[in-house]
Design an enzyme around this catalytic site. Structure first.
Site, PDB file in Angstrom:
ATOM      1  N   GLU A  82       1.817 -40.396   4.765  1.00 40.37           N
ATOM      2  CA  GLU A  82       2.156 -38.968   4.735  1.00 40.37           C
ATOM      3  C   GLU A  82       1.152 -38.176   5.585  1.00 40.37           C
ATOM      4  O   GLU A  82      -0.055 -38.406   5.519  1.00 40.37           O
ATOM      5  CB  GLU A  82       2.061 -38.520   3.263  1.00 40.37           C
TER       6      GLU A  82
ATOM      7  N   LYS B   9      10.075 -33.605   3.064  1.00 39.48           N
ATOM      8  CA  LYS B   9       9.781 -33.898   1.651  1.00 39.48           C
ATOM      9  C   LYS B   9      10.576 -32.973   0.730  1.00 39.48           C
ATOM     10  O   LYS B   9      10.577 -31.747   0.892  1.00 39.48           O
ATOM     11  CB  LYS B   9       8.278 -33.697   1.425  1.00 39.48           C
TER      12      LYS B   9
ATOM     13  N   CYS C 163       6.070 -39.540  -0.825  1.00 39.23           N
ATOM     14  CA  CYS C 163       5.162 -39.405  -1.970  1.00 39.23           C
ATOM     15  C   CYS C 163       5.814 -38.850  -3.252  1.00 39.23           C
ATOM     16  O   CYS C 163       6.406 -39.597  -3.999  1.00 39.23           O
ATOM     17  CB  CYS C 163       3.955 -38.557  -1.567  1.00 39.23           C
TER      18      CYS C 163
ATOM     19  N   SER D 209     -29.996 -39.998 -10.513  1.00 36.42           N
ATOM     20  CA  SER D 209     -30.440 -40.080  -9.116  1.00 36.42           C
ATOM     21  C   SER D 209     -30.506 -41.536  -8.653  1.00 36.42           C
ATOM     22  O   SER D 209     -30.252 -41.832  -7.485  1.00 36.42           O
ATOM     23  CB  SER D 209     -31.783 -39.373  -8.923  1.00 36.42           C
TER      24      SER D 209
END
Lengths: 589, 589
Positions: free
Chosen positions: B57, B128, B164, B341
């Site tokens: 897409e 679409k 989609c 971290s």
């Protein structure tokens, strides 16, 4: 809250339909407080003998509620608050008064809804048909559209209720109401302020009124919600397009007008156009029919304010409501002696009073004498709190520890100031105001976590050229009232500078602001591409430079504080661009 | 790019239809680069004798393009790039190969479009039909839905193209294609990763295939765009629901499969269901019909990865693509010795290599010895750059200048660290990584402009309990490969602390993370209200405390850096709540 009344000549013997529009300031999520506002205004409307009172879109919940809509508990609470409000209104003696009120419903999906409350119950419900899904609006994300238009006969008048966007689209509920032969269309709104939008609203309401052959009663919210300001501008327009009344902007009002409506004879129901029309009647109580009502004095038709006054009103209300609705007692901001911080400080004083505004001068070795003097002059004029914190020793402590040069050192100064303001905020509870303007934010001419720190950015959507105009306008408005001009003339007149290195001026790295703002208006607000920008007469090299700066600053904008929208397209919900993007207008097209 | 081939038994004499799915990584806005990717993969597909190749897409523009769609220049460039690509493919010798490619069209409004390129031209276009407008998607803001389904006959096979979201909705183009009797439905996707989404995709594709009685070729993007990661997971499912092939996640792939399709006999056109079906033919070149094609070896069906490996893959790809697509050479982050971290540093090393990762320890008087030791141990294991900058003298310089106590002093330390990281970023061009996790960000347990600074936040959507799980998983994966475990056991085992005052621990102000994360999953990800949260067994007092913290931290989240979405609902485009809100679940409901 002021009361605006308008009388009509009642000598022809026809009993007028007295309508009240409650232009009120509600708060998102404050269901109890918003319902209390409805009760107090409904009582006021009853006391002036209104036949109907209308409140804005999503009155119960506030607007826009964004993803709160996705929480079922929130919709349930809204519906419960509505039902309780109907009962409470009846207990208050307002049961005979039809009350139109916006709320969040859940009926096979969430609905942006309006209810007509009468005699302690919901007499009719309407679900918004047209759902805006552009600009700042995401209503297709939240709501199912309504397909039914109920029409209620009240005191012989046929009334339909519509919501906001319904007005802006051809062939929707207004056309259906017209075909069904209604006399009065009540339109409840949460219509955000944009410059010159009021110039569009009146002609639009007039067009819909003449198309439908009905009177339109347009009531809008007043107040601010995060980045949006609602300016009110409620109005009533007759079926011939005549403006019958218009409320002041930026103030709460109860606009009461007598309408002499000759009931129509076309009374259709059933499927019409895209919707289905149903009919019902609101019975009039005997005591209501026999009451004597106070005579309404004529009221002026308020004209929308001139542009600069209107922008000022929007910015003051936007800032004031952000402070109050988020329960802050005070604000703090850095005062550089420049025009941006001077304007924000003046806005803050107008919004919440000088005793709640804390200005801080944070000079460095690069700060000029005139900057310090201009900041002092400003606070003398405004009468706000003032403190000076020299940043030199802190900057030196950083530079003793780590090697930062050039731009890194310049930004360090801005970040030391940002940390100081945030420290004062943490220590004293002030809201920090960011002083960046739209031109700077567009091109990324600011330091992330430096001068950009703040919980709210009052002039985020104000281009630099408009900053100067507003400063001059505010001074001249003060002079006209015989007051001290708040903004030092020197802050307006001197060339803008960030003062992060010796002799620095904005013009070292940016085009003249007149030129910059013209390009930004076309590129940011109007989404024009490279070819169109050149066709509009902008200089190709300047366009290339500005567009590159704007595109590269997207990551900074993403982390910027919210600020009041006044333009066609503000940064925030209104403009959603990817950070990661290799699209460059000047390369590809 | 790897090449995955799958052979079928060709002994029955039927000539197979060889389909190629190009699972590729494009970049938003890089129209030239994206077109070049299509050309290279089309060439590869041609070389293995494919009868058709399909790309994801919005292949030409990248996806999602957000408000770039509103710029007409961008849509025009997309269409021009598509036309040039058709010509270029023919020049490359790929003219006889049908190439399905997604792009942005403008045809009575913007369209999320697919084109079939053949013989140097566009043989068919599809727009679409179903436009997602929930979660991270705003497609109703941008696109008009398509109402036509073209079907092309190629090598005797009837092929339809869908996009989609069309797959996720009942009764749409897949049902229409089934009723029209197509043999093969190509579905091109930009389907973002979420944990366990792949567990939903396969059954869905299987259901659509059996409903339509057609083979479905599902090709998805791989790569990251700001907060979204696309995991690939392209697959082919036969008309009986049988999985024929499935591509690896998080890697570019060309998936080539021979399909033995018996052409259907039902061949309807005209209006079917909500759409109109048109038919056309793609003529097969003589040389193509006579070519000999390489035999395809069988390929394994890749199983989706186990959960933790998959999350790790998503986080690594999300970070890597943000760094690369935004043209950074290196990253810098503060190393506290804590688990967050440590995990972010490990992700960074996996994403871009240790020589591009700069860790900085910035101890204060409150930093424990073990914290400094653990940070040092981490960098020894990772082999990344490391520096130590003590912040004591800078903090002292602030406190000599202004009085800050309690929380204000704690936050000051975090802000000094933030300013140092930003200084290093400005000086050396590193991207700063923010190390906050989803639990902290939910409850606002971070310092605005302090530990929250950064251009990208790799574990923004990772709850603390998952942080620990990922750390253990990553260490054990290293151990299994005979490598050094990257994360010090002590960083995983010790109680979490911000170390901003003596002896401080997270548990002083927050519930146990197991309890906190369970509430957050229900409140943040699932939008449950107070009553439902209690019904789910959460402790009422803890719920009240957590919800208050979450609600009050909205302003901090609004200024937080983007980070990779892995959950049902991430902070960012996915969750849009007002800052100004008086709604409190525990008060109102």
């Amino acid at each position: 809250m002021g009361l605006a009344l308008r009388g009509m000549d009642e000598d022809d013997g026809m009993e007028p339909f007295r309508i009240a529009l409650a232009q009120v300031n509600m708060c998102v999520g404050d269901l109890a407080g918003n319902a209390a506002r409805v009760r107090s205004r409904a009582r006021a409307a009853l006391e002036v003998g209104a036949d109907l009172v209308a409140f804005p879109e999503m009155m119960i919940t506030g607007y826009p509620t964004e993803d709160l809509v996705l929480r079922r508990s929130f919709a349930q609470a809204s519906q419960a608050a509505l039902d309780a409000l109907a009962t409470d209104l009846a207990s208050d003696g307002c049961g005979s008064l039809p009350v139109v009120v916006g709320y969040l419903a859940h009926d096979e999906g969430a609905r942006n809804a309006a209810a007509v409350l009468h005699r302690g119950a919901v007499a009719a419900r309407y679900y918004k048909h047209h759902l805006p899904n552009y600009g700042v609006f995401d209503e297709a994300r939240y709501f199912r559209p309504g397909m039914r238009l109920p029409i209620l006969t009240s005191s012989g008048i046929d009334v339909a209720v519509t919501i906001c966007e319904d007005l802006w689209v051809d062939g929707g509920p207004f056309a259906v109401a017209g075909q069904a032969g209604v006399d009065l269309i009540v339109c409840i709104n949460g219509s955000p302020y944009e410059r010159a939008k009021d110039d569009v609203r009146l002609p639009l309401v007039q067009r819909r009124a003449t198309e439908a052959g009905a009177t339109i009663a347009y009531v809008n919210t007043v107040g601010a919600q995060d980045e949006l300001v609602f300016d009110g501008d409620s109005m009533i327009v007759g079926p011939g397009g005549e403006l019958l009344a218009r409320a002041e902007q930026f103030e709460e009002r109860l606009l009461v007008v007598d309408l002499l409506i000759e009931p129509g004879h076309c009374r259709r129901a059933g499927p019409i156009g895209p919707m289905t029309v149903s009919r019902g009647t609101l019975p009039v109580d005997d005591d209501a029919a026999q009451r004597t009502r106070p005579h309404l004095p004529p009221v002026p038709h308020f004209q929308p304010m001139p542009d600069l006054e209107e922008v000022w009103g929007a910015l003051v209300l936007g800032l004031r409501d952000y402070v109050h609705k988020n329960d802050f007692e005070s604000v703090v901001l850095g005062l550089s002696g420049g025009i941006d911080s001077a304007l924000v400080a003046t806005l803050a004083v107008d919004a919440i009073g000088a005793d709640r505004v804390y200005g801080v001068s944070m000079p460095s070795r690069y700060s000029s004498e005139h900057s310090r003097g201009d900041a002092g002059d400003l606070v003398d004029r405004l009468g706000c709190h003032f403190d000076t914190i020299a940043i030199e020793s802190i900057v030196a402590a950083y530079l003793d520890t780590v090697t930062l040069t050039g731009l890194a050192e310049e930004n360090l100064q801005a970040r030391v100031r940002g940390a100081l303001l945030m420290g004062l905020s943490n220590e004293h509870g002030h809201l920090v105001l960011a002083t960046g303007n739209k031109s700077e934010i567009s091109v990324g001419y600011s330091t992330l976590y430096g001068d950009s720190v703040g919980g709210f950015a009052p002039i985020k959507d104000v281009p630099k050229t408009l900053v100067w105009k507003l400063a001059r306008w505010r001074n001249s408005a003060a002079a006209q009232r015989g007051e001290t001009e708040p903004i030092p003339a020197n802050s307006i007149a001197k060339p803008p500078s960030a003062e992060l290195r010796p002799g620095q001026q904005d013009s070292d790295s940016l085009p003249d602001y007149e030129i910059l703002d013209a390009i930004l208006a076309d590129y940011v607000d109007r989404d024009l591409g490279h070819r169109e920008l050149i066709e509009r007469g902008h200089h190709p090299e300047t366009v290339a430079m500005v567009l590159q700066l704007v595109d590269r600053a997207e990551y900074k904008r993403r982390q910027f504080a919210p600020g009041t929208k006044i333009s066609l397209k503000s940064f925030g919900r209104d403009r959603r661009l990817p950070i990661t993007s290799r699209w460059r207008e000047t390369v590809e097209s």
